[in-house]
Design a protein around this motif. Sequence first.
Motif, PDB file in Angstrom:
ATOM      1  N   HIS A 294     -43.201  21.614 -69.187  1.00 39.71           N
ATOM      2  CA  HIS A 294     -43.664  21.974 -70.529  1.00 39.71           C
ATOM      3  C   HIS A 294     -44.844  22.925 -70.396  1.00 39.71           C
ATOM      4  O   HIS A 294     -45.996  22.501 -70.338  1.00 39.71           O
ATOM      5  N   MET A 295     -44.520  24.207 -70.271  1.00 40.96           N
ATOM      6  CA  MET A 295     -45.555  25.241 -70.079  1.00 40.96           C
ATOM      7  C   MET A 295     -44.865  26.601 -70.219  1.00 40.96           C
ATOM      8  O   MET A 295     -43.635  26.673 -70.203  1.00 40.96           O
ATOM      9  N   PRO A 296     -45.658  27.667 -70.347  1.00 41.07           N
ATOM     10  CA  PRO A 296     -45.040  28.993 -70.428  1.00 41.07           C
ATOM     11  C   PRO A 296     -44.277  29.331 -69.140  1.00 41.07           C
ATOM     12  O   PRO A 296     -44.598  28.814 -68.067  1.00 41.07           O
ATOM     13  N   LEU A 297     -43.302  30.232 -69.261  1.00 37.44           N
ATOM     14  CA  LEU A 297     -42.413  30.566 -68.144  1.00 37.44           C
ATOM     15  C   LEU A 297     -43.187  31.061 -66.916  1.00 37.44           C
ATOM     16  O   LEU A 297     -42.900  30.658 -65.788  1.00 37.44           O
ATOM     17  N   ASP A 298     -44.169  31.955 -67.132  1.00 36.33           N
ATOM     18  CA  ASP A 298     -44.928  32.509 -66.002  1.00 36.33           C
ATOM     19  C   ASP A 298     -45.677  31.431 -65.232  1.00 36.33           C
ATOM     20  O   ASP A 298     -45.742  31.448 -64.009  1.00 36.33           O
ATOM     21  N   GLU A 299     -46.242  30.489 -65.992  1.00 38.50           N
ATOM     22  CA  GLU A 299     -46.971  29.394 -65.347  1.00 38.50           C
ATOM     23  C   GLU A 299     -46.016  28.513 -64.557  1.00 38.50           C
ATOM     24  O   GLU A 299     -46.347  28.041 -63.471  1.00 38.50           O
ATOM     25  N   ALA A 300     -44.834  28.281 -65.118  1.00 32.45           N
ATOM     26  CA  ALA A 300     -43.833  27.458 -64.438  1.00 32.45           C
ATOM     27  C   ALA A 300     -43.465  28.091 -63.098  1.00 32.45           C
ATOM     28  O   ALA A 300     -43.361  27.411 -62.073  1.00 32.45           O
ATOM     29  N   LYS A 301     -43.297  29.421 -63.107  1.00 32.53           N
ATOM     30  CA  LYS A 301     -42.929  30.127 -61.879  1.00 32.53           C
ATOM     31  C   LYS A 301     -44.025  29.956 -60.824  1.00 32.53           C
ATOM     32  O   LYS A 301     -43.747  29.638 -59.672  1.00 32.53           O
ATOM     33  N   LYS A 302     -45.287  30.145 -61.257  1.00 34.99           N
ATOM     34  CA  LYS A 302     -46.418  30.010 -60.310  1.00 34.99           C
ATOM     35  C   LYS A 302     -46.473  28.597 -59.737  1.00 34.99           C
ATOM     36  O   LYS A 302     -46.731  28.404 -58.541  1.00 34.99           O
ATOM     37  N   LEU A 303     -46.226  27.612 -60.594  1.00 35.68           N
ATOM     38  CA  LEU A 303     -46.298  26.218 -60.150  1.00 35.68           C
ATOM     39  C   LEU A 303     -45.212  25.912 -59.116  1.00 35.68           C
ATOM     40  O   LEU A 303     -45.474  25.269 -58.093  1.00 35.68           O
TER      41      LEU A 303
END
Length: 339
Positions: A319-328
Amino acid sequence: MTEGISPAIAEKAPLILAEIEKASSILMHCHPLPDPDSVGSALAMKMALEGMGKKATVIKGDSSIPRAFAHFPGASEIEERSFSDVDLSKYDLFISLDSGSRSMVSQAHPPALPLPIRTVVIDHHVTNETYGDINLVDASSPAVAFILFQLFSVWKVPLTHDIATDLFMGIYTDTGGFRYAPTDWRVIAAASELARNAPDFTETIFKMENSQSKEAIYFQALAFSSVETFLGDSVAIAAVSHRQLAEKHIPEECIRGIGISNILKSVIGWNVGVSLIERVEGEVKVSLRTRDRDRFDVSKLAAALGGGGHRAAAAAVLHMPLDEAKKLVVAKAKELYNL
Ligand SMILES: [Mn+2]
């Protein structure tokens, strides 16, 4: 072929049959985003129960039935209802197939447990929460349809053309066309017996595999054109935003992240294939596949992201923006796999 029946199945077969014999009206569902194992198993069970003189109902559940499975024998009798729309007091028994948890009964409205109706759970997911009165969970079976094949053999249910077709499609699809473990000689033997009773099985497969909508192709184009690699090319990620899906008018049933991550991991050197699909704004579905389950156990990566699964195939929801999900995902992969 009683020699090929799993001990767990042989043990539970009479108990489940006793539940069926007590019941007169029996409910089955298709799980959210149903696959051929879900639909084929529910339809085969419905026909088997009707053969025993029972009233049997299959509801579509949360999702619509994909056009690709609409020609499975019996599919036209699937009722257009979700689980929360059903008056459970009208049924004596719920047989839950291919559904490891209450959110696989309904993701939109997960039912409270215990269910207010006698429940038999038949599944092959190792993570099954055993929420039934009777639970038959056989993780060594590559498909629920293979479990049903064995149950029907014990119960002496005749393998009609239509039952055989639906079971064949479940086994064929969940084994990836007999490619994935745990496909073994027993599975091939079952498929052989089913094919003998449904000799037109190749036509059923052809119709299923050639019923794509153009939006499914547009979705794949979006996903594959987004691929980036990380950590020395070891991790390949496809990411599609909710805005992109909306702009191309891609409906839910055309969005299959599993197909994407599975193809990414087919590239030599791309050890982990990841798809990040923002189905709903701010909610990213993560699908993980690996070509090396020992070195890159993706169930661990999924667990680090709050999800779960198997060593070669796993998933999570962020549950987060797409870019943040990718970084995670990249950060967790770096840490876990020492990249
Ligand atoms: Mn299955």
